[in-house]
Design a protein around this motif. Structure first.
Motif, PDB file in Angstrom:
ATOM      1  N   HIS A   1      -0.802  18.185   5.564  1.00 55.22           N
ATOM      2  CA  HIS A   1       0.667  18.275   5.627  1.00 55.22           C
ATOM      3  C   HIS A   1       1.096  18.924   6.940  1.00 55.22           C
ATOM      4  CE1 HIS A   1       0.673  18.630   0.908  1.00 55.22           C
ATOM      5  NE2 HIS A   1       0.123  17.522   1.344  1.00 55.22           N
ATOM      6  N   ALA A   2       0.395  20.009   7.305  1.00 55.90           N
ATOM      7  CA  ALA A   2       0.778  20.756   8.498  1.00 55.90           C
ATOM      8  C   ALA A   2       0.642  19.903   9.754  1.00 55.90           C
ATOM      9  CB  ALA A   2      -0.080  22.014   8.623  1.00 55.90           C
ATOM     10  N   THR A   3      -0.437  19.126   9.844  1.00 59.76           N
ATOM     11  CA  THR A   3      -0.628  18.243  10.994  1.00 59.76           C
ATOM     12  C   THR A   3       0.541  17.273  11.130  1.00 59.76           C
ATOM     13  OG1 THR A   3      -3.040  18.384  10.800  1.00 59.76           O
ATOM     14  CG2 THR A   3      -2.144  16.490  11.996  1.00 59.76           C
ATOM     15  N   THR A   4       0.951  16.698   9.993  1.00 62.49           N
ATOM     16  CA  THR A   4       2.068  15.756  10.008  1.00 62.49           C
ATOM     17  C   THR A   4       3.376  16.454  10.356  1.00 62.49           C
ATOM     18  OG1 THR A   4       0.949  14.450   8.297  1.00 62.49           O
ATOM     19  CG2 THR A   4       3.281  14.012   8.657  1.00 62.49           C
ATOM     20  N   LEU A   5       3.605  17.628   9.796  1.00 62.57           N
ATOM     21  CA  LEU A   5       4.849  18.353  10.071  1.00 62.57           C
ATOM     22  C   LEU A   5       4.947  18.735  11.544  1.00 62.57           C
ATOM     23  CD1 LEU A   5       4.980  20.596   6.874  1.00 62.57           C
ATOM     24  CD2 LEU A   5       6.552  18.740   7.455  1.00 62.57           C
TER      25      LEU A   5
END
Length: 519
Positions: free
Chosen positions: A155-159
């Protein structure tokens, strides 16, 4: 050297070294191997990020071209969506939209090599964002997170990618906040709380609920630690326990010494914890120092986890508010966290803090030391620059130098009381050496000064010095590696440091995590 080794160099922050090796092997001329083209694109992207203005845009476009070439050779979406996003960042909005459309077509093609359900939906969301369909992008991103609700690092990579793109497009980013993972929490407090204090239990539980934390990091001493850990588990949070020594020894010294009932609660928490991390006290010279080291590591682990998943991080202290300025261990850790500027909550408790024995004025007394070993480039180093009196004066002017720095050829060993200062001193030396071959290694632990047998100097001895020296042998030219203890103690103090986990390393004394320090 294979592509995996080159990728490790990139992750270690040694981009220049990775590029030199990439070109030396002739990989920059390869045009028919998708994995090499993808790595080429990654290298060009990292090199572009080091520039500004037109040079940065040209670098992004070159990276996009390599990703696009890889996408033509394999039926996947990863290189294609990267080519689309990098085209936008490089200023070619038309091509970005064309590639985004191709990405959506490939996602709908059953013959496309499938990715995980999360990344299929996240890639679709990114394509819609590039096409200007912000609402559809939001819906697809929400769907991606619902398909893998605990894949927080994904999720963090995408955000991070979405934030970068939205800022480039000059669009609001606040709608991403609702998708961010829950906070992490580090905790501490005094031990002198009655096992039957229902008010303390209720107050701690309310504080944990208000924080929304779903990840907890701390020790499990009787009193505050156990109360907070129990409250976290009651909220279905993941608990990571960090102990300054083996479980049985800690249980006897810091748990059952306050009553057998605490021991049963400790045992349940150890059983239900997500992970139990033991900080080995290989020097075995000072319990207070080992406890403080474990506390700093716990704070750094909480902050690091929050950074990895793009979440908030807070500290919960159970003590009297005036103890923040006192000499208790929780007050020491609380002041360090407060000085970092992060969120802090205090649950007032009338208990009495355990006194923390600060390092004495004795130069030979054990202390926590941030040890540094630097190879300043061997025959390529300009020793005239390094022997200049101004440099020695600058190092001595940094606060907290411990002992006397020592040379072995072009390798320098020294230590400071604080990891932030130790890193600043290392960066000063690295910039002064003007050598691309410079390597640095760091550890943080218990050490003491000893008199040099021939007189005239006071040298630092202990596991921190030994471990830093062993780590240095693993560091590639142009990179800096730190033990987990050093890295976490650094992160506990500041948000301005980045690191990449490189794996485990077995020293003569212990097993340590290795982090490449970036930037």
């Amino acid at each position: 050297m294979n592509t995996a080794s080159l990728l490790a160099l990139i992750r270690a922050g040694a981009t220049a070294r990775a590029w030199d090796e990439f070109t030396r092997l002739g990989l920059d001329q390869v045009r028919d191997e998708p994995s090499v083209l993808t790595l080429h694109g990654r290298l060009l992207k990292e090199r572009a990020r080091e520039h500004e203005g037109d040079a940065k845009r040209r670098g992004f476009l070159s990276s996009a071209e390599m990703y696009a070439n890889a996408a033509e050779l394999e039926n996947t979406t990863y290189p294609l969506i990267n080519a689309a996003s990098l085209s936008l960042l490089g200023g070619d909005e038309r091509r970005a939209k064309v590639l985004a459309e191709l990405t959506l077509e490939r996602l709908d093609d059953p013959s496309t090599d499938s990715d995980t359900p999360y990344y299929v939906a996240a890639t679709r969301a990114e394509a819609y964002l590039l096409l200007g369909h912000q609402g559809r992008a939001r819906d697809e991103l929400m769907a991606a997170i619902e398909r893998a609700p605990k894949a927080f690092e994904d999720h963090a990579t995408t955000l991070r990618q979405f934030t970068l793109l939205l800022e480039h497009m000059e669009l609001p980013t606040d709608w991403l906040d609702e998708m961010r993972p829950p906070p992490s929490m580090t905790f501490a407090g005094h031990m002198s709380i009655s096992e039957e204090d229902e008010d303390a239990v209720a107050n701690v539980r309310r504080a944990v609920q208000r924080s929304g934390a779903k990840f907890g990091y701390g020790a499990l001493a009787a009193g505050a630690d156990i109360l907070v850990a129990e409250a976290l588990l009651a909220e279905n949070a993941a608990l990571t326990v960090i102990l300054p020594g083996e479980i049985d020894a800690f249980r006897a010294a810091s748990v059952t010494s306050r009553g057998d009932a605490w021991g049963k609660r400790f045992d349940r928490l150890i059983r239900d914890a997500e992970d139990v991390v033991i900080i080995p006290n290989v020097d075995g010279v000072n319990d207070d120092l080992a406890i403080r080291l474990a506390g700093e590591v716990a704070m750094g682990m909480a902050a690091r986890h929050a950074a990895l998943i793009e979440a908030n991080c807070c500290q919960l202290l159970v003590l009297r508010e005036d103890e923040l300025e006192g000499g208790g261990m929780s007050g020491v850790l609380g002041r360090m966290w407060r000085d970092s500027g992060r969120e802090q909550h205090i649950v007032e408790s009338p208990g009495k803090a355990t006194r923390y024995s600060l390092p004495s004025g004795d130069a030979h007394a054990p202390r926590l030391a941030a040890a540094v070993e630097i190879d300043l480039g061997g025959t390529g180093v300009n020793m005239d620059l390094l022997s200049d009196g101004a440099l020695a004066k600058a190092l001595a002017g940094l606060p907290g130098l411990i002992g006397t720095p020592s040379w072995r050829g072009a390798q320098l060993s020294f230590a400071y009381q604080d990891p932030v200062t130790a890193l600043a001193a290392a960066k000063l030396l690295i910039s002064t050496s003007r050598s691309d071959e410079t390597r640095a290694a760091f550890d943080y632990g218990i050490a003491r000064c000893v008199d040099e047998p021939l007189g005239g100097t006071s040298l630092l001895a202990g596991s921190a010095v030994h471990t830093a020296s062993e780590i240095l042998a693993t560091v590639p030219a142009g990179a800096s590696y730190a033990s987990g203890a050093f890295f976490y103690a650094l992160v506990a103090r500041t948000d301005s440091v980045r690191g990449e986990l490189m794996g485990e390393f077995e020293t003569e004394l212990q097993s340590v995590e290795l982090y490449a320090l970036l930037g």
